[in-house]
Design an enzyme around this catalytic site. Structure first.
Site, PDB file in Angstrom:
ATOM      1  N   GLU A 190       8.505  -1.133   7.902  1.00 17.62           N
ATOM      2  CA  GLU A 190       7.477  -1.032   6.861  1.00 17.62           C
ATOM      3  C   GLU A 190       7.893  -1.765   5.582  1.00 17.62           C
ATOM      4  O   GLU A 190       9.041  -1.665   5.133  1.00 17.62           O
ATOM      5  CB  GLU A 190       7.248   0.449   6.531  1.00 17.62           C
ATOM      6  CG  GLU A 190       6.226   0.690   5.435  1.00 17.62           C
ATOM      7  CD  GLU A 190       6.184   2.145   4.976  1.00 17.62           C
ATOM      8  OE1 GLU A 190       5.116   2.581   4.521  1.00 17.62           O
ATOM      9  OE2 GLU A 190       7.227   2.839   5.059  1.00 17.62           O
TER      10      GLU A 190
ATOM     11  N   LYS B 270      -2.416   1.650   6.620  1.00 19.85           N
ATOM     12  CA  LYS B 270      -1.806   2.975   6.670  1.00 19.85           C
ATOM     13  C   LYS B 270      -2.761   4.042   6.139  1.00 19.85           C
ATOM     14  O   LYS B 270      -3.310   3.908   5.040  1.00 19.85           O
ATOM     15  CB  LYS B 270      -0.515   2.951   5.841  1.00 19.85           C
ATOM     16  CG  LYS B 270       0.312   4.229   5.874  1.00 19.85           C
ATOM     17  CD  LYS B 270       1.570   4.031   5.040  1.00 19.85           C
ATOM     18  CE  LYS B 270       2.453   5.269   4.995  1.00 19.85           C
ATOM     19  NZ  LYS B 270       3.643   5.048   4.143  1.00 19.85           N
TER      20      LYS B 270
ATOM     21  N   CYS C  57       5.206   5.052   9.006  1.00 20.05           N
ATOM     22  CA  CYS C  57       6.069   5.902   8.188  1.00 20.05           C
ATOM     23  C   CYS C  57       5.520   7.320   7.996  1.00 20.05           C
ATOM     24  O   CYS C  57       5.549   8.136   8.916  1.00 20.05           O
ATOM     25  CB  CYS C  57       6.348   5.220   6.853  1.00 20.05           C
ATOM     26  SG  CYS C  57       7.809   5.861   5.970  1.00 20.05           S
TER      27      CYS C  57
END
Length: 267
Positions: A40, A111, A146
């Site tokens: 990421e 995300k 994440c």
């Protein structure tokens, strides 16, 4: 199938251009792999909040072009981790790019769950609003990033959409490394899927990174795990194990809550 997770070190003394060039070189060296994964926000560092706006790119910006060419040159499926993206109105997103071996863009994912508790990423970046899967010849990838790892409903939705291999690039802090390992295994076990979780090394804006990239099989067994320094984790795994696991221990068929039933596994 061979996957290579590039646990790149984000050194604040290294320029974004230099880091991009180094990442491209590392990708090209993995030409024997089927799938290569970056972590990421590797161009800036996941905690370098003050750099998100400065180094944000249009979707098809310089990092897109470099990764596209690297995928084509190496002949691999490439999950390019994530980058800070800005849209036409200047809104920022934490965006993942997946390229096919011919260099074409196979998918992008913004995300969904932003970390920060009303600080940092949570206020600087917009939230994605859709689940994304990518069909490879051998398996179907489900994309997450994440902090998404803490939200099991996202992963169950990806499985409902056909995902068999869950790919999670991250910039996970070292102080919560135990959570990283635990959650990666949990997402594999509860979804009877492979988890490929690729973290960063180094220190981002004073936040030490966990590293410890990991590949977990559908039974929750760790096939390989990296240390805390820059490292490339290459693992051979059998995608057909997913269907075999779900057939041998059909827990997903016993679900009573949720909006969708799991798709039938591929033959």
């Amino acid at each position: 199938m061979r996957a290579s997770l590039i646990q790149i070190c984000v050194d604040p003394a290294e320029s974004v251009d230099a880091r991009r060039d180094r990442a491209v070189g590392l990708i090209r060296e993995r030409s024997g792999s089927d799938l290569v994964v970056l972590p990421e926000l590797w161009t800036t560092g996941a905690f370098a909040f003050d750099q998100f706006g400065e180094h944000a790119e249009e979707l098809r910006g310089p990092t897109f072009l470099a990764l596209s060419e690297a995928a084509r040159s190496a002949g691999v499926w490439l999950h390019g981790g994530s980058i800070p993206e800005h849209d036409s109105e200047g809104r920022l997103y934490n965006t993942s790019l997946v390229f096919a071996p011919d260099g074409t863009l196979a998918a992008s994912y913004r995300k969904i769950h932003r970390f920060g508790f009303d600080q940092g990423e949570a206020v600087l970046m917009g939230a994605g609003d859709r689940l994304v899967t990518v069909d490879l010849p051998e398996t179907t990838l489900g994309l997450a990033t994440c902090y998404d790892l803490r939200f099991p409903e996202q992963f169950r939705g990806l499985v409902d959409a056909g995902a068999e291999t869950l790919v999670v690039p991250a910039g996970w802090p070292a102080r919560r490394a135990a959570h990283w390992s635990l959650l990666a295994r949990a997402r594999a076990v509860e979804n009877q899927a492979y988890v490929l979780a690729c973290g960063t090394a180094g220190t981002h804006a004073g936040t030490e990174q966990a590293g410890r990239s990991v590949v977990v099989d559908p039974w929750g067994e760790v096939l390989a795990e990296a240390g805390t320094d820059e490292e490339i984790l290459s693992v051979d795994f059998d995608p057909s194990t997913v269907a075999a696991t779900r057939d041998r221990f059909p827990a997903l068929k016993d679900r009573r809550l949720g909006l969708a039933e799991p798709k039938e596994p591929r033959p």
